[in-house]
Motif scaffolding. Sequence first.
Motif, PDB file in Angstrom:
ATOM      1  N   VAL A 179       0.805  -1.208   0.000  1.00 47.66           N
ATOM      2  CA  VAL A 179       0.000   0.000   0.000  1.00 47.66           C
ATOM      3  C   VAL A 179       0.841   1.263   0.000  1.00 47.66           C
ATOM      4  O   VAL A 179       0.327   2.344  -0.112  1.00 47.66           O
ATOM      5  CB  VAL A 179      -0.944   0.023   1.225  1.00 47.66           C
ATOM      6  N   PHE A 237      -0.712   3.403  -3.244  1.00 52.35           N
ATOM      7  CA  PHE A 237      -1.626   3.026  -4.313  1.00 52.35           C
ATOM      8  C   PHE A 237      -3.055   3.376  -3.944  1.00 52.35           C
ATOM      9  O   PHE A 237      -3.890   3.566  -4.804  1.00 52.35           O
ATOM     10  CB  PHE A 237      -1.511   1.518  -4.604  1.00 52.35           C
ATOM     11  N   TYR A 238      -3.345   3.440  -2.676  1.00 47.76           N
ATOM     12  CA  TYR A 238      -4.677   3.851  -2.239  1.00 47.76           C
ATOM     13  C   TYR A 238      -4.583   4.481  -0.855  1.00 47.76           C
ATOM     14  O   TYR A 238      -3.623   4.294  -0.108  1.00 47.76           O
ATOM     15  CB  TYR A 238      -5.653   2.668  -2.234  1.00 47.76           C
ATOM     16  N   LYS A 269     -11.503   2.116   0.811  1.00 51.20           N
ATOM     17  CA  LYS A 269     -10.338   2.352  -0.039  1.00 51.20           C
ATOM     18  C   LYS A 269     -10.669   3.330  -1.164  1.00 51.20           C
ATOM     19  O   LYS A 269     -11.743   3.266  -1.760  1.00 51.20           O
ATOM     20  CB  LYS A 269      -9.848   1.043  -0.660  1.00 51.20           C
ATOM     21  N   ILE A 270      -9.722   4.225  -1.448  1.00 49.06           N
ATOM     22  CA  ILE A 270      -9.819   5.103  -2.612  1.00 49.06           C
ATOM     23  C   ILE A 270      -8.443   5.154  -3.257  1.00 49.06           C
ATOM     24  O   ILE A 270      -7.428   5.321  -2.575  1.00 49.06           O
ATOM     25  CB  ILE A 270     -10.322   6.514  -2.225  1.00 49.06           C
ATOM     26  N   SER A 271      -8.396   4.985  -4.555  1.00 47.03           N
ATOM     27  CA  SER A 271      -7.113   4.919  -5.245  1.00 47.03           C
ATOM     28  C   SER A 271      -6.389   6.250  -5.175  1.00 47.03           C
ATOM     29  O   SER A 271      -6.990   7.307  -4.950  1.00 47.03           O
ATOM     30  CB  SER A 271      -7.314   4.506  -6.705  1.00 47.03           C
ATOM     31  N   PHE A 272      -5.085   6.196  -5.376  1.00 45.69           N
ATOM     32  CA  PHE A 272      -4.231   7.382  -5.348  1.00 45.69           C
ATOM     33  C   PHE A 272      -4.744   8.438  -6.328  1.00 45.69           C
ATOM     34  O   PHE A 272      -4.940   9.607  -5.972  1.00 45.69           O
ATOM     35  CB  PHE A 272      -2.813   6.943  -5.730  1.00 45.69           C
ATOM     36  N   GLU A 273      -5.037   8.036  -7.585  1.00 50.42           N
ATOM     37  CA  GLU A 273      -5.488   8.975  -8.615  1.00 50.42           C
ATOM     38  C   GLU A 273      -6.881   9.520  -8.297  1.00 50.42           C
ATOM     39  O   GLU A 273      -7.152  10.714  -8.473  1.00 50.42           O
ATOM     40  CB  GLU A 273      -5.494   8.299  -9.995  1.00 50.42           C
ATOM     41  N   SER A 274      -7.779   8.653  -7.825  1.00 50.61           N
ATOM     42  CA  SER A 274      -9.137   9.095  -7.503  1.00 50.61           C
ATOM     43  C   SER A 274      -9.136  10.095  -6.350  1.00 50.61           C
ATOM     44  O   SER A 274      -9.903  11.058  -6.347  1.00 50.61           O
ATOM     45  CB  SER A 274     -10.009   7.896  -7.128  1.00 50.61           C
ATOM     46  N   CYS A 275      -8.256   9.882  -5.379  1.00 45.66           N
ATOM     47  CA  CYS A 275      -8.175  10.777  -4.232  1.00 45.66           C
ATOM     48  C   CYS A 275      -7.707  12.165  -4.679  1.00 45.66           C
ATOM     49  O   CYS A 275      -8.260  13.184  -4.241  1.00 45.66           O
ATOM     50  CB  CYS A 275      -7.223  10.204  -3.186  1.00 45.66           C
ATOM     51  N   HIS A 303      -1.435   5.535   5.590  1.00 44.01           N
ATOM     52  CA  HIS A 303      -2.265   5.974   4.468  1.00 44.01           C
ATOM     53  C   HIS A 303      -3.716   6.156   4.901  1.00 44.01           C
ATOM     54  O   HIS A 303      -4.625   6.172   4.084  1.00 44.01           O
ATOM     55  CB  HIS A 303      -2.175   4.960   3.320  1.00 44.01           C
TER      56      HIS A 303
END
Length: 315
Positions: free
Chosen positions: A4, A12-13, A93-99, A174
């Motif tokens: 992670v 990654f999230y 969980k929320i992905s790195f890009e979505s966050c 994270h």
Amino acid sequence: MSEVTNTTKGPFYFILTGIPGFEDSHIWISIPFCCLYTISILGNTTILTVIRTEPSLRQPMYLFLSMLALTDLGLTLTTLPTVMQLLWFNIRKISFESCFAQFFFLHGFSFMESSVLLAMSFDRYVAICRPLHYATILTSEVIGKIGLAIICRCVLAVLPSLFLLKRLPFCRSHLLSHSYCLHQDMIRLVCGDIRFNSWYGFALVLLIIVMDPLLIVLSYSLILRSILGTATWTERLRALNNCLSHFLAVLVLYVPMVGLSMTHRFAKHASPLVHVIMANIYLLAPPVMNPIIYSVKTKQIRQGMFRLLFQRKVH
């Protein structure tokens, strides 16, 4: 932890947090949240529909109001997916890009809310202090340029902070402390040098969160001086009533904003529940309350809503 965390590219999230201490009651807590989101979406959509379908509302004041409704709608739809999926399905969980995407839209629409209220205060100033020149100063072209300037201002304000944060390594926990991605929450997880980020954030606070309210106060002081110079109390009350909806919208935005800032600054060791409640009030109060304020206090909007509902019943 390696699955992670990535110290070069970031995790990654991220892991979102619901209502601390009330995890077992999330399904019940989701009911008021669902009601608030529904009120916001229906209210702002109705105001946009009324302004679009009523020819008499193609005036500067209502064009600015439609900008405010669009901003509130954007702010609502930005946080709704992560909040409701966490409360309903415990998806944390929320992905790195979505966050980072949510971070961009959340702060962008928040700054846009402030900018639109500033533009609306200018509209009220011109309407009351220079009524004979109102139509010539605030033409459709000028309003379009103001709207474009607001969008450019907010995008250019948020993008640098996004890229500055994204370049830093996330090698700590994270776990976020909210059910959406806030800058002040995400930056706590960085293990690199954040001095430049902090100075840029401070500059943004001065540019938008401090300057916008000061300019709004300035416009209202000029309006008040003009009102007090009018001949009769009837004219004074009419002018004040024309500003009341906007003044209430300003309070609904800036009172929670100041409260949240004070909590982050002076109550860092307070219960996590306090921070979560303050953040939710800050993000939900304007989109929920603005449609109510303008539908109750603005006669033209209220009449347009009645006509819209009556026509639908007839059809």
